[in-house]
Design an enzyme around this catalytic site. Structure first.
Site, PDB file in Angstrom:
ATOM      1  N   LYS A  78       5.191   8.211  -0.915  1.00 41.39           N
ATOM      2  CA  LYS A  78       5.355   7.187   0.115  1.00 41.39           C
ATOM      3  C   LYS A  78       6.774   7.254   0.694  1.00 41.39           C
ATOM      4  CE  LYS A  78       2.275   3.654  -1.814  1.00 41.39           C
ATOM      5  NZ  LYS A  78       1.293   3.629  -0.714  1.00 41.39           N
TER       6      LYS A  78
ATOM      7  N   ARG B 267      -8.378   4.039  -6.030  1.00 39.74           N
ATOM      8  CA  ARG B 267      -9.828   4.257  -6.060  1.00 39.74           C
ATOM      9  C   ARG B 267     -10.223   5.226  -7.176  1.00 39.74           C
ATOM     10  NH1 ARG B 267      -9.809   6.404   0.034  1.00 39.74           N
ATOM     11  NH2 ARG B 267      -8.097   4.896   0.039  1.00 39.74           N
TER      12      ARG B 267
HETATM   13  N1  BES Z   1      -1.312   0.830  -3.124  1.00 39.84           N
HETATM   14  C1  BES Z   1      -1.663   1.449  -1.891  1.00 39.84           C
HETATM   15  C2  BES Z   1      -2.267   0.480  -0.906  1.00 39.84           C
HETATM   16  C3  BES Z   1      -1.335  -0.383  -0.203  1.00 39.84           C
HETATM   17  C4  BES Z   1      -0.411   0.154   0.677  1.00 39.84           C
HETATM   18  C5  BES Z   1      -1.449  -1.722  -0.335  1.00 39.84           C
HETATM   19  C6  BES Z   1       0.409  -0.665   1.367  1.00 39.84           C
HETATM   20  C7  BES Z   1      -0.627  -2.534   0.335  1.00 39.84           C
HETATM   21  C8  BES Z   1       0.318  -1.993   1.195  1.00 39.84           C
HETATM   22  C9  BES Z   1      -2.696   2.531  -2.096  1.00 39.84           C
HETATM   23  O1  BES Z   1      -2.663   3.169  -3.309  1.00 39.84           O
HETATM   24  C10 BES Z   1      -2.471   3.524  -1.016  1.00 39.84           C
HETATM   25  O2  BES Z   1      -1.417   4.085  -0.988  1.00 39.84           O
HETATM   26  N2  BES Z   1      -3.442   3.711  -0.138  1.00 39.84           N
HETATM   27  C11 BES Z   1      -3.316   4.580   0.956  1.00 39.84           C
HETATM   28  C12 BES Z   1      -4.593   5.405   1.052  1.00 39.84           C
HETATM   29  C13 BES Z   1      -4.496   6.587   1.948  1.00 39.84           C
HETATM   30  C14 BES Z   1      -3.577   7.636   1.339  1.00 39.84           C
HETATM   31  C15 BES Z   1      -5.882   7.167   2.144  1.00 39.84           C
HETATM   32  C16 BES Z   1      -3.137   3.751   2.228  1.00 39.84           C
HETATM   33  O3  BES Z   1      -3.714   2.666   2.316  1.00 39.84           O
HETATM   34  O4  BES Z   1      -2.373   4.175   3.076  1.00 39.84           O
HETATM   35 ZN    ZN Z   2      -1.252   4.768  -3.336  1.00 34.92          ZN
END
Ligand code: BES
Ligand code: ZN
Ligand code: ZN
Length: 465
Positions: free
Chosen positions: A243, A317
């Site tokens: 991230k 997931r």
């Molecule tokens: N923990 C995050 C989801 C999240 C991100 C919640 C920002 C709240 C704020 C999750 O694990 C994630 O990173 N999801 C990605 C998925 C993508 C890589 C398909 C997302 O939502 O960007």
């Molecule tokens: Zn994530």
């Protein structure tokens, strides 16, 4: 933890400062009935009965009366007394008319502080108390709800350095020890063999922060089996698909789903809901190291489906897939999961509304009704069948993303659905578990969103039956 029980006091006619509530519709008539000196004092305090959460003080000898504006003086919301409770001095108060009802919750939660990391603690020993008449069981139920909410807030607010998989396990163990529930924790080789997705996501963490599956069982075997599952990513760096700084900043909250699940389990047990409870928390840190799982890796899930990793940041997931598969093996009559699963759910619905995916229309309707009753809103989103094929992989049974920028919350939910047998009623709440700005009774930071809704649903289904 704030001693909530001491703040809701059974009304036995004790001396108490009156709190009179007024709303903008009733204000004019209400003001007319007040003596002239009260009217002058209210004007001096610019109390117009309209400004939400405003209040004024009317001296009564050495004591005082409180008047406060609320949105609806005849139907109190959970938060309508929260601003007052956060500001009034210690002492005993009583509504001039009626009972606090739902507003008792906000009275309590307004007095909860997360001050574990403040060298100077709030020195007020006790805050304002409020008198409540009626069933003592109602008081206890409200206190438990406040405690469960505070538990979510505290767990989410605790920095990742102090709350890894081991500390999540300790929180579950604490609940088990207090209540006689049975705790089972799987790690090491057994995890690698039985829960390969959980092991893969957690592979990069240091040994003290090793991944694990935390399970808790409680209740009579003959009661209906209910499984509660929560995403326990104690920190989400994104893994190798790292991230960026702003995306990572609040990822200590990525165990918010687990915190909701644990708090809901606590409510089920403390209220002795007649169910056989199965709590399932996959706990990991999504870290970066030479041992990290990689984009392009293929992992055989507990259920047997081969999952190709497209993006290591779609880790929630993955761990939930194995946890849901395990929950389903017990053949429960209901599975509910909570997860801070996607940013896309926030794009769609903003911070306050958990995106709720349900594989049964009747269950969705019951959940929505309970959420309205609890004033803990949720919003249903579709498990849209035609999108399911987008989860295809060139080389494995499925991929962990759609490779598509749209409908991210829907794809995440469709991914989870692959691991839940279609004959088991299932609800998935993609929640934010966080509040970006404070509201009365609800400080900025970790927050329970969807917890009271699901609890109200379970209570309605199993307690009054
Ligand atoms: N923990 C995050 C989801 C999240 C991100 C919640 C920002 C709240 C704020 C999750 O694990 C994630 O990173 N999801 C990605 C998925 C993508 C890589 C398909 C997302 O939502 O960007
Ligand atoms: Zn994530
Ligand atoms: Zn995550």
């Amino acid at each position: 933890m704030t001693d909530f029980a001491s703040l809701l006091v059974p009304d036995r006619g004790q001396q108490a400062r009156p709190v009179d509530l007024v709303d903008k519709d009733s204000f004019a008539a209400w003001l007319k009935k007040r003596p002239a000196e009260d009217r002058a004092l209210l004007e001096a305090q610019r109390f117009d009965g309209k400004t939400a959460y405003a209040f004024a003080i009317l001296p009564r000898g050495n004591e005082f009366e409180v008047v406060s504006a609320v949105k609806n003086a005849t139907e109190l919301s959970p938060w309508c007394l929260a601003a007052l409770a956060g500001k009034l001095p210690e002492g005993t108060y009583k509504l001039a008319h009626g009972q606090p009802g739902k507003a008792a919750l906000g009275w309590l939660l307004a007095q909860h502080r997360f001050d574990a990391y403040r060298s100077k603690k709030d020195d007020s020993e006790r805050g304002p108390r409020i008198l409540v008449s009626g069933e003592p069981a109602r008081i206890e139920a409200t206190v438990r709800l406040a405690q469960a909410t505070a538990l979510v807030r505290d767990l989410v607010n605790t920095p990742a350095a102090d709350l890894g998989p081991a500390e999540l396990e300790a929180a579950a163990a604490g609940l088990a020890n207090r209540t006689g529930a049975q705790l089972n924790v799987i790690g090491g080789e057994e995890l690698a063999v039985g829960y390969p997705l959980i092991a893969a996501v957690g592979a990069a963490a240091t040994p003290e922060r090793a991944p694990r599956l935390i399970e808790l069982e409680w209740g009579k075997p003959e009661d209906p089996r209910v499984a509660i599952v929560g995403k326990g990513v104690c920190f989400d760096s994104g893994g190798l698909d790292l991230k960026n700084a702003s995306g990572m900043r609040i990822m200590k909250k990525d165990m918010g789903g687990a915190a909701h699940a644990l708090a809901l389990a606590q409510l089920v047990i403390e209220n002795r809901l007649p169910v056989r409870l199965h709590l399932v928390i996959p706990a990991v840190e999504n870290a970066v190291s030479g041992a990290s799982y990689r984009p392009g890796d293929i992992v055989r899930s507990r259920k047997g489906l081969f999952v190709e990793i497209d993006n290591t940041d779609a880790e929630g997931r993955l761990i939930l897939a194995d946890a849901l598969a395990k929950a389903a093996e017990g053949q429960p009559e209901l599975i509910v999961d909570f997860a801070t699963l996607t940013g896309a759910a926030r794009v769609a619905l903003g911070p306050d509304l958990p995106a709720t995916f349900v594989n049964r229309d009747d269950l969705a309707g019951e959940l929505e009704a309970a959420a309205r009753e609890a004033e803990d809103p949720i919003w249903r989103m579709p498990l849209w069948d035609p999108y399911d094929e987008q989860l295809k992989s060139d080389v494995a049974d499925l991929s962990n993303t759609s490779g598509n920028a749209m409908a991210g919350a829907v794809y995440a939910a469709l991914f989870l659905r692959r691991f839940v047998p279609s004959d088991i009623p299932w609800a998935h709440l993609d929640t934010w578990a966080w509040r970006d700005s404070a509201k009365p009774g609800r400080p900025k930071g970790g927050e329970a969103l969807g917890l009271r809704a699901v609890w109200a649903f379970l209570e309605g289904r199993y307690l009054q039956g």
